[in-house]
Every structure is written in C-alpha cells, then in structure tokens.
Design a protein around this motif. Structure first.
Motif, mmCIF file in Angstrom:
data_model
loop_
_atom_site.group_PDB
_atom_site.id
_atom_site.type_symbol
_atom_site.label_atom_id
_atom_site.label_comp_id
_atom_site.label_asym_id
_atom_site.label_seq_id
_atom_site.Cartn_x
_atom_site.Cartn_y
_atom_site.Cartn_z
ATOM 1 N N GLY A 1 44.406 51.932 41.652
ATOM 2 C CA GLY A 1 43.633 50.718 41.864
ATOM 3 C C GLY A 1 43.793 49.681 40.773
ATOM 4 O O GLY A 1 43.408 48.525 40.956
ATOM 5 N N ARG A 2 44.367 50.070 39.628
ATOM 6 C CA ARG A 2 44.576 49.117 38.543
ATOM 7 C C ARG A 2 45.847 48.316 38.805
ATOM 8 O O ARG A 2 46.900 48.866 39.071
ATOM 9 C CB ARG A 2 44.696 49.855 37.212
ATOM 10 N N LYS A 3 45.751 46.999 38.702
ATOM 11 C CA LYS A 3 46.868 46.122 39.064
ATOM 12 C C LYS A 3 47.255 45.216 37.900
ATOM 13 O O LYS A 3 47.100 44.000 37.949
ATOM 14 C CB LYS A 3 46.505 45.267 40.284
ATOM 15 N N ARG A 4 47.722 45.784 36.823
ATOM 16 C CA ARG A 4 48.145 44.973 35.684
ATOM 17 C C ARG A 4 49.446 44.236 35.993
ATOM 18 O O ARG A 4 50.396 44.825 36.491
ATOM 19 C CB ARG A 4 48.359 45.853 34.452
ATOM 20 N N LEU A 5 49.493 42.946 35.647
ATOM 21 C CA LEU A 5 50.686 42.138 35.894
ATOM 22 C C LEU A 5 51.205 41.529 34.596
ATOM 23 O O LEU A 5 50.432 41.181 33.710
ATOM 24 C CB LEU A 5 50.375 40.996 36.868
ATOM 25 N N ALA A 6 52.519 41.389 34.509
ATOM 26 C CA ALA A 6 53.163 40.687 33.401
ATOM 27 C C ALA A 6 54.223 39.753 33.973
ATOM 28 O O ALA A 6 54.920 40.109 34.927
ATOM 29 C CB ALA A 6 53.798 41.676 32.427
ATOM 30 N N LEU A 7 54.339 38.571 33.402
ATOM 31 C CA LEU A 7 55.373 37.609 33.789
ATOM 32 C C LEU A 7 56.365 37.492 32.652
ATOM 33 O O LEU A 7 55.985 37.245 31.501
ATOM 34 C CB LEU A 7 54.753 36.241 34.081
ATOM 35 N N LEU A 8 57.651 37.674 32.960
ATOM 36 C CA LEU A 8 58.714 37.561 31.958
ATOM 37 C C LEU A 8 59.712 36.517 32.437
ATOM 38 O O LEU A 8 60.342 36.687 33.483
ATOM 39 C CB LEU A 8 59.396 38.917 31.756
ATOM 40 N N GLY B 1 51.983 50.049 31.491
ATOM 41 C CA GLY B 1 51.262 50.055 32.755
ATOM 42 C C GLY B 1 51.252 48.737 33.495
ATOM 43 O O GLY B 1 50.447 48.559 34.417
ATOM 44 N N TYR B 2 52.139 47.813 33.137
ATOM 45 C CA TYR B 2 52.182 46.508 33.799
ATOM 46 C C TYR B 2 53.316 46.451 34.813
ATOM 47 O O TYR B 2 54.412 46.962 34.559
ATOM 48 C CB TYR B 2 52.381 45.394 32.770
ATOM 49 N N THR B 3 53.052 45.837 35.953
ATOM 50 C CA THR B 3 54.108 45.485 36.887
ATOM 51 C C THR B 3 54.733 44.190 36.392
ATOM 52 O O THR B 3 54.039 43.182 36.231
ATOM 53 C CB THR B 3 53.554 45.288 38.305
ATOM 54 N N GLU C 1 46.397 37.599 43.144
ATOM 55 C CA GLU C 1 45.138 38.288 43.425
ATOM 56 C C GLU C 1 45.011 39.595 42.658
ATOM 57 O O GLU C 1 43.915 40.117 42.477
ATOM 58 C CB GLU C 1 45.023 38.533 44.926
ATOM 59 N N GLU C 2 46.159 40.132 42.179
ATOM 60 C CA GLU C 2 46.108 41.382 41.426
ATOM 61 C C GLU C 2 45.282 41.261 40.145
ATOM 62 O O GLU C 2 44.770 42.254 39.634
ATOM 63 C CB GLU C 2 47.527 41.844 41.060
ATOM 64 N N HIS C 3 45.155 40.044 39.618
ATOM 65 C CA HIS C 3 44.419 39.868 38.366
ATOM 66 C C HIS C 3 42.959 40.320 38.484
ATOM 67 O O HIS C 3 42.351 40.712 37.495
ATOM 68 C CB HIS C 3 44.466 38.405 37.922
ATOM 69 N N PHE C 4 42.402 40.247 39.685
ATOM 70 C CA PHE C 4 41.010 40.663 39.867
ATOM 71 C C PHE C 4 40.850 42.173 39.683
ATOM 72 O O PHE C 4 39.762 42.644 39.347
ATOM 73 C CB PHE C 4 40.501 40.242 41.253
ATOM 74 N N GLN C 5 41.932 42.925 39.907
ATOM 75 C CA GLN C 5 41.905 44.375 39.693
ATOM 76 C C GLN C 5 42.565 44.766 38.373
ATOM 77 O O GLN C 5 42.857 45.933 38.133
ATOM 78 C CB GLN C 5 42.596 45.106 40.848
ATOM 79 N N SER C 6 42.802 43.777 37.515
ATOM 80 C CA SER C 6 43.455 44.019 36.235
ATOM 81 C C SER C 6 42.454 43.884 35.098
ATOM 82 O O SER C 6 41.342 43.362 35.286
ATOM 83 C CB SER C 6 44.613 43.029 36.045
ATOM 84 N N ASP C 7 42.843 44.347 33.914
ATOM 85 C CA ASP C 7 42.004 44.178 32.727
ATOM 86 C C ASP C 7 42.641 43.253 31.704
ATOM 87 O O ASP C 7 42.028 42.961 30.665
ATOM 88 C CB ASP C 7 41.687 45.532 32.090
ATOM 89 N N ALA D 1 40.618 32.453 37.692
ATOM 90 C CA ALA D 1 39.372 33.219 37.788
ATOM 91 C C ALA D 1 39.603 34.716 37.647
ATOM 92 O O ALA D 1 38.762 35.447 37.117
ATOM 93 C CB ALA D 1 38.689 32.918 39.124
ATOM 94 N N GLY D 2 40.759 35.203 38.098
ATOM 95 C CA GLY D 2 41.018 36.632 38.062
ATOM 96 C C GLY D 2 41.123 37.199 36.664
ATOM 97 O O GLY D 2 40.913 38.398 36.456
ATOM 98 N N LEU D 3 41.461 36.351 35.681
ATOM 99 C CA LEU D 3 41.610 36.816 34.302
ATOM 100 C C LEU D 3 40.481 36.312 33.401
ATOM 101 O O LEU D 3 40.585 36.376 32.182
ATOM 102 C CB LEU D 3 42.958 36.367 33.734
ATOM 103 N N ARG D 4 39.410 35.858 33.981
ATOM 104 C CA ARG D 4 38.276 35.368 33.199
ATOM 105 C C ARG D 4 37.695 36.505 32.360
ATOM 106 O O ARG D 4 37.460 37.603 32.857
ATOM 107 C CB ARG D 4 37.220 34.784 34.129
#
Length: 436
Positions: A207-214, A244-246, A269-275, A318-321
């Motif tokens: 359920g954790r959806k960590r994202l990274a942009l490169l 643990g980041y996609t 939208e994954e940011h809402f399930q990310s930390d 908002a997802g990363l607030r």
C-alpha cells in the motif's frame, strides 16, 4: 542486469573530455525539439517529453506509452511506437534507438533468444532444455564448432558435458544492493526517543507508494554532451529503488519538458499513499538555472530551479503536504573554480587549496557561481558520493546528517567543488529507515 536492461540503459555514443564540468558553452547547431504534440486523450506535451516517457516505458519492458496526465478514474490512452511516429518528427538517432528496443521487447515475447557472446548477433534457442548452443555463424567465421552457454553467455568449455563448466554459471549478473538495511530495533528506539521530532514514515507494504523523479539530460543540441551521466543515472536509480521508491526516469528534456515533468509529478495520486519523495535533476547549468537540451531562436533553454519548489509546495501538491521532499541537483551554477589559495597559519607564505564557501547550514552539487565536475567513466563526484554516503549511513542517520557527511567528503577529497544545502525547511528529522 538483464540483457535488455543493459541495452536500454546504453545511450547513443557521445564524446567529451575525461574531466568535464556541467557548465554550458557557446556552440549553437540547429535545434528541433520542444514542438508541442497533441495526444489522442486531449493533452498537449512537448515532443521531447513524449519521447522521454516512451523511453521510460521501454525501460519497464512496456512497448506502449501511457499519457502521464491521465490519472486514475479517467480512461488512460495508450500510444504505440507507430502512434508516436505519426505525431513527432523523430531524429534518426531517436528512431534507431526506439525501433531497436521495441523490436527486442517484441521478439522476446515470441521466442527465446539472446546475443551471441562471440559476435553479439541475436540467436534463437530452439531446444528449451539444452543450455549448450551451437551457433553456426561464429562456427563458420572461426572455422571450428562454436558453442556458448545460454545461462552465463560465455563460450562453452566442454560441449560433450551436460553442465556448463564456467565459474559462477547460473548466477545473474546484477548490481549488488550495497545499501545497509536498518534494524527494526533502531527504528523503535528512535521513535520512542525522538518520536515527535521525526517525520512519520510508512512501513514497507504494497500500500505504500513512494515516488521519485529522476531527470537526466545527456545529449544537447548546443553544448557538449554529458558523457558519464549514465553512470550517475544507474547509481541513483539503484539507490532510490533500494530505499523503496518507484523511480520515474526521464532523459533529454527541454526546459518546457522539465516544467511539464515537475507539474505532472506533483499531481501523481501515489503521493497520497506516500510518506516522502525524491526529485533528482542532472544536467548542464549556470547561475540562472538548469539547461534544457534544445536551442531555439537563439534563446536559452533554461529551467528555473525555483519551479521545482513551486510545483511541490503546499498549494500545488496536496499529496505531499507535511511530507519530506528531498531534492538533489547535479549541475554547474557558473564558471568559477570552487577553490581559492589561502595562507596557512604557519608559515605565512605557505599556501594551500581551500573552498570558497564552507561551514554553512534540496542538496546542490556546488555553491553559487561555481562549477560541478563529472568524469566520463565514473560519473560525477556529487552523485557518486551521495550514493556512497546513503549506502553506508542511511540506516542510522537522518537526511540532514547524511548531507553533512557528503559535504565533509568533499571538504576532504574534492578541493575544487563544494555542495551546499539550500532552502532547507525541514522542521523534523527525516529518517529513511531503509528496508523497513
């Protein structure tokens, strides 16, 4: 790494000096990127951004491109290579790269084949049970029977045996995960001791959806290509995935393409399930920002770093607030050397190298107006040292302590360059707790 991953990670042949800075230069050949493209879903993007996303999907072993702005709840439009060709006037290099890799992925779904270690020609294995493959082309060229092992892709030592005699056969050649994992006891201890002063992190789960942009700009129309940048890309991808980041990796973007990438990333939208999130930019640059790959109408193709912060701030993301947003930027910020001669205390006429700026509390690869360096064989000092420090210390240090250790590494080993922290507004400690 797998064979197709190796192929997809290799960019077209480039040439630079072994020691190269990430500053811009004054050479201006014709441009052809940054043209707006209308997609069937109704979204409009620059051509470089579309191509970068298609390359990203190929890297994920997908032969169809999905519009990044079509979020959940809306029917997603998929585009094939043929669809992209109809909308974008691809360069010969782009067309060759895309066609080759689409063909490799398509062929792998139809038959079992690999590259011959002798001549690198792709070979189909007709007997799925036999690891020993006789390749007729190399046999004819060498004027002897040429066998190779389907598993380790090395010449077969004893064709009459049923087992390959090569050392290490059967083991996958993959990049080792050198990231030290955090022990559960340490996390529990820190949360008990400093709980209110530590950013909350979600335990590892589906359920954790960590994202990274490169974003990695390598090939430029008006300045030298950034040879060695692929090494940084591979190292950073490996680290972020281990944390643990996609990782969404986009290459060779114009300034508008980088703006689009940031805006679309902020709306995921994954940011809402990310930390938390990571954003990494690697390119040429100067005091005004990060260089895009194009040069149109004799205008600078420059992306402002301020836009990274604007896209991810409280009103726009908002997802990363209230969640940590870690930014790493590898680029020059000017043409000045990062060191000066200063006198030692004793004797007064003895001089040594020392940094222009130090001892000050995103992490950027250099201080304002100075250069960042990159080696075409090893990659940049900045990215490689960040990865090394994270590998060794992220299991027990919070992010600002990790950054301090990167600065210390440069103070001791790289006298011509000093990274610096900017716009750091973390109100708590951010521990990555790798592996948990």
């Amino acid at each position: 790494m797998t064979e197709e991953a190796d192929n997809l990670d290799q960019l077209e042949s480039l040439s630079l000096h072994p020691k190269e800075s990430d500053c811009s230069s004054e050479v201006f050949p014709p441009a052809g990127k940054g043209v707006l493209v209308d997609l069937p879903c109704g979204h409009q993007m620059t051509s470089d951004y579309v191509v970068a996303w298609f390359k990203y999907y190929l890297k994920q072993k997908e032969t169809e491109f999905t519009c990044p702005r079509c979020h959940e709840g809306r029917r997603k439009t998929k585009l094939s290579y043929q669809d992209i060709c109809q909308r974008i006037p691809l360069t010969s290099k782009q067309r060759e790269f895309l066609e080759e890799n689409v063909a490799i992925l398509a062929a792998r779904r139809l038959c079992d084949f690999k590259a011959c270690p002798g001549c690198q020609t792709y070979v189909e294995r007709r007997d799925q049970r036999n690891l020993c493959v006789l390749y007729t082309l190399c046999t004819a060229n060498m004027k002897r029977n040429y066998y190779f092992c389907w598993t380790c892709k090395r010449e077969w030592k004893e064709p009459v045996t049923v087992q390959c005699a090569n050392n290490g056969c059967g083991q996958k050649v993959e990049a080792l995960d050198s990231l030290v994992k955090c022990k559960p006891g340490f996390k529990q201890e820190m949360l008990k001791k400093e709980g209110d002063d530590i950013y909350p992190t979600t335990d590892k789960s589906p359920g954790r959806k960590r994202l990274a942009l490169l974003v990695n700009n390598v090939e430029f129309e008006y300045i030298n290509d950034r040879i060695g940048a692929e090494k940084d890309e591979q190292s950073m991808e490996r680290l972020l995935k281990a944390l643990g980041y996609t990782v969404v990796t986009l290459t060779n973007l114009t300034a508008q393409g980088m703006t689009d990438a940031m805006q679309d990333f902020a709306q995921r939208e994954e940011h809402f399930q990310s930390d938390s999130c990571f954003v990494v930019f690697m390119s040429h640059g100067d005091a005004s920002g990060i260089c895009g790959v194009s040069y149109q109408d004799k205008k600078e193709d420059m992306f402002r770093t301020d836009d990274i912060f604007k896209c991810l701030n409280t009103p726009n993301c908002a997802g990363l607030r209230d969640k940590p947003k870690i930014i790493l930027i590898q680029s020059c910020r000017g043409g000045m050397d990062g060191s000066v001669d200063v006198p030692d205390s004793v004797p007064i006429n003895n001089r040594r190298k020392e940094h222009r700026e130090k001892d000050f509390c995103c992490l950027r690869s250099s201080t304002p107006d100075t250069m960042s360096y990159r080696n075409e064989k090893k990659g940049s000092d900045f990215i490689q040292d960040v990865v090394k420090i994270f590998d060794q210390h992220a299991h027990q240090d919070h992010i600002e302590e990790l950054f301090r250790k990167v600065l210390k590494e440069f103070k001791e080993k790289h006298r011509d360059q000093m990274p610096c922290k900017e716009r750091t507004t973390l109100s708590k400690m951010f521990y990555l707790f790798p592996g948990l």
